[in-house]
Design an enzyme around this catalytic site. Sequence first.
Site, PDB file in Angstrom:
ATOM      1  N   GLY A 124      38.019   1.090  36.720  1.00  0.00           N
ATOM      2  CA  GLY A 124      37.665   1.845  35.645  1.00  0.00           C
ATOM      3  C   GLY A 124      36.444   1.607  35.766  1.00  0.00           C
ATOM      4  O   GLY A 124      35.376   1.367  35.712  1.00  0.00           O
ATOM      5  N   CYS A 128      39.078  -4.835  40.585  1.00  0.00           N
ATOM      6  CA  CYS A 128      37.451  -3.745  40.238  1.00  0.00           C
ATOM      7  C   CYS A 128      37.806  -4.515  39.391  1.00  0.00           C
ATOM      8  O   CYS A 128      37.175  -5.328  38.805  1.00  0.00           O
ATOM      9  CB  CYS A 128      37.456  -2.878  41.278  1.00  0.00           C
ATOM     10  SG  CYS A 128      35.670  -1.976  40.831  1.00  0.00           S
ATOM     11  N   TYR A 129      37.521  -3.001  38.009  1.00  0.00           N
ATOM     12  CA  TYR A 129      37.168  -3.612  37.007  1.00  0.00           C
ATOM     13  C   TYR A 129      38.423  -4.332  36.093  1.00  0.00           C
ATOM     14  O   TYR A 129      38.023  -5.704  35.592  1.00  0.00           O
ATOM     15  CB  TYR A 129      37.683  -2.394  35.274  1.00  0.00           C
ATOM     16  CG  TYR A 129      37.677  -2.603  34.835  1.00  0.00           C
ATOM     17  CD1 TYR A 129      35.795  -2.277  33.851  1.00  0.00           C
ATOM     18  CD2 TYR A 129      38.778  -2.679  33.943  1.00  0.00           C
ATOM     19  CE1 TYR A 129      35.210  -1.884  32.432  1.00  0.00           C
ATOM     20  CE2 TYR A 129      38.921  -3.087  31.852  1.00  0.00           C
ATOM     21  CZ  TYR A 129      36.818  -2.212  31.080  1.00  0.00           C
ATOM     22  OH  TYR A 129      36.329  -3.330  30.604  1.00  0.00           O
ATOM     23  N   HIS A 158      39.377  -2.142  46.550  1.00  0.00           N
ATOM     24  CA  HIS A 158      40.856  -1.041  46.290  1.00  0.00           C
ATOM     25  C   HIS A 158      41.832  -0.716  47.010  1.00  0.00           C
ATOM     26  O   HIS A 158      41.223  -0.509  47.868  1.00  0.00           O
ATOM     27  CB  HIS A 158      39.660   0.480  46.275  1.00  0.00           C
ATOM     28  CG  HIS A 158      39.137   0.089  44.322  1.00  0.00           C
ATOM     29  ND1 HIS A 158      39.566   0.989  42.848  1.00  0.00           N
ATOM     30  CD2 HIS A 158      38.050   0.249  44.166  1.00  0.00           C
ATOM     31  CE1 HIS A 158      39.255   0.797  42.525  1.00  0.00           C
ATOM     32  NE2 HIS A 158      38.319   1.074  43.015  1.00  0.00           N
ATOM     33  N   GLU A 202      44.450   0.814  47.101  1.00  0.00           N
ATOM     34  CA  GLU A 202      44.941   1.184  46.963  1.00  0.00           C
ATOM     35  C   GLU A 202      45.175   2.958  47.798  1.00  0.00           C
ATOM     36  O   GLU A 202      45.839   3.792  47.987  1.00  0.00           O
ATOM     37  CB  GLU A 202      45.409   1.806  45.328  1.00  0.00           C
ATOM     38  CG  GLU A 202      44.666   2.273  45.167  1.00  0.00           C
ATOM     39  CD  GLU A 202      43.308   1.270  44.006  1.00  0.00           C
ATOM     40  OE1 GLU A 202      43.136   0.099  44.828  1.00  0.00           O
ATOM     41  OE2 GLU A 202      43.238   1.630  43.261  1.00  0.00           O
ATOM     42  N   ASP A 222      60.823  22.621  41.620  1.00  0.00           N
ATOM     43  CA  ASP A 222      61.618  21.866  40.497  1.00  0.00           C
ATOM     44  C   ASP A 222      62.608  22.523  39.768  1.00  0.00           C
ATOM     45  O   ASP A 222      63.511  21.670  39.807  1.00  0.00           O
ATOM     46  CB  ASP A 222      60.077  21.472  40.005  1.00  0.00           C
ATOM     47  CG  ASP A 222      58.824  21.594  40.363  1.00  0.00           C
ATOM     48  OD1 ASP A 222      58.679  20.708  41.700  1.00  0.00           O
ATOM     49  OD2 ASP A 222      57.541  21.764  39.919  1.00  0.00           O
ATOM     50  N   LYS A 260      56.127  14.512  43.127  1.00  0.00           N
ATOM     51  CA  LYS A 260      56.564  16.316  43.941  1.00  0.00           C
ATOM     52  C   LYS A 260      57.157  15.831  44.557  1.00  0.00           C
ATOM     53  O   LYS A 260      58.194  16.240  45.568  1.00  0.00           O
ATOM     54  CB  LYS A 260      55.284  16.465  44.549  1.00  0.00           C
ATOM     55  CG  LYS A 260      55.881  18.218  45.209  1.00  0.00           C
ATOM     56  CD  LYS A 260      55.626  19.285  43.625  1.00  0.00           C
ATOM     57  CE  LYS A 260      56.407  20.745  44.683  1.00  0.00           C
ATOM     58  NZ  LYS A 260      56.365  21.622  43.262  1.00  0.00           N
TER      59      LYS A 260
HETATM   60  N1  GLN Z   1      32.470  -0.136  36.133  1.00  0.00           N
HETATM   61  C1  GLN Z   1      32.959  -1.385  36.994  1.00  0.00           C
HETATM   62  C2  GLN Z   1      31.590  -1.309  38.408  1.00  0.00           C
HETATM   63  O1  GLN Z   1      31.241  -0.702  38.138  1.00  0.00           O
HETATM   64  C3  GLN Z   1      33.960  -1.378  37.827  1.00  0.00           C
HETATM   65  C4  GLN Z   1      34.188  -0.052  38.676  1.00  0.00           C
HETATM   66  C5  GLN Z   1      35.406  -0.440  39.446  1.00  0.00           C
HETATM   67  O2  GLN Z   1      36.901  -0.373  38.775  1.00  0.00           O
HETATM   68  N2  GLN Z   1      36.042   0.286  40.615  1.00  0.00           N
HETATM   69  O3  GLN Z   1      31.835  -2.308  38.696  1.00  0.00           O
END
Ligand code: GLN
Length: 538
Positions: free
Chosen positions: A66, A93-94, A185, A187, A244, A394
Amino acid sequence: MAATNKAEAAPHETFDTILTLDFGSQYTHLLTRRLREINVYSEMLPCTQKLADLGWKPSGIILSGGPYSVYEENAPHVDPAFFELGVPILGICYGLQEIAYRLDKTNVVAGVKREYGHADLKATRFGSKVDPLFEGIADDMTVWMSHGDKLSKLPEGFHVVGTTNNSEFAAVAHDSKPVYGVQFHPEVTHTSYGTQLLKNFAVGICGAKQNWTMAEFIGQEINKIRSLVGPEGQVLGAVSGGVDSTVAAKLMKEAIGDRFHAVLVDNGCMRLNECEIVKKTLSEELGINLVVADAGDQFLEGLKGVEDPEAKRKFIGGKFIDVFEEEVKKLEAQNSGKIQWFLQGTLYPDVIESLSFKGPSATIKTHHNVGGLPKRMTEGQGLKLIEPLRELFKDEVRELGRQLGISAELVGRHPFPGPGLAIRVLGEVTKEKVRMAREADHIFISMIREAGLYDEIAQAYAALDLSKAVGVMGDKRVYGHIVILRAVCTTDFMTAIPYPFSHEFLTKASTRIINEVHGVCRVAYDYSQKPPATIEME
Ligand code: GLN
């Protein structure tokens, strides 16, 4: 979004589900996608979700990335009750920073060096083994980072399971509980083995079954529709010939047979032979109960003198509802009475869009589906919504379509806008201009298909320009129309680039259109990218 009673039969009731709580990362939806790609069902909810209001138990929880810093005043925080649920948790991450911060506010600080892009991760070895999170992953894994904050120290009760040159806490795990955090990340496709890592979490650690398949979904969805609609219920749905609406209609047909009524509104701005093709495919091949409302003249009449794109769209949307309402009345008169349900082709990206966390200041946007009904038709005793594709992406809808026996050609069709050719005839729409756009479009699309390029292109069409130009045809001066061809490549329709046709292809398309479409004397190829140019012209 209208409330329907879908909750009691939602896939999370029958499929092991990984719940992703969204902290506003632009990648959150990819977590859901990656998990579904490995046949694990996954749903996303905003990070403000309270466990007490959830009403079902996930097999595991992922806390997404986030834009906030966890220590900021208005930063979002997860309901602590999720940590008491006893299911595995993975913070990304966040999400990792959130896990650390809730244990001790000094655990997260602004980093001196920000870290964006590639990093090389080493899974920590415990004897000959790595942590279950890294099982089956090569020793050197390329990961993708995007963060400014970092853990200042190891949260109490955790140990390191992976490091990079920059991050000594790139991946951590709790000593005794199934709680994990990664700074990178998994993902995004730039992280090698990212899907494997998510699989290790979902299947290995959470024990989720990999049974999310369209074959499995069809059976469950059909039962769900039957119990929702009941043994007598009648359902109505608008079809357009697009992917769809056709897939949704076929699913309804399988579930309740002729108690599903498909309505095709001919707005006079459809592609060449579209009505006939839809009639043939839906009623003859797919056995769907279809009525066609032939309202082309009404639409074209009302479009006279309307030049503004928004006014055109508004008129067509409004007229569509009027014609549709008329059809409902006719059907109810012929039928055994009142129709209670309306089929809406909402897809999961629409749901995600309305659910994703946009920060405390942003209002959550309500999604308006194309073909959605005005309040007067759905309020009180009005039509109730049924949205069988609501949980699907989709590509899942396409797979569902294939499994339901819909042809590959239809399932792979490019998107086509609701107002049809009306927004591809720039400015005022007339029958004659629609004819030119329609014929040119047919030539262009047929040529693309013949050249085997259809699936490489995300959307292609021919439009008719506002202005005219001079030409000499057969030694005679003509003042004719200009056709604009557009074809774009894109995966998400948010950004797009023009398709790089060969000179030869464009020359041939231009020659054929000028020769075969009466009234056209020039052809141009639109070379603009999105942004700033949108995919459609109006
Ligand atoms: N904002 C937070 C940071 O900069 C988390 C970033 C993120 O989740 N990609 O570390």
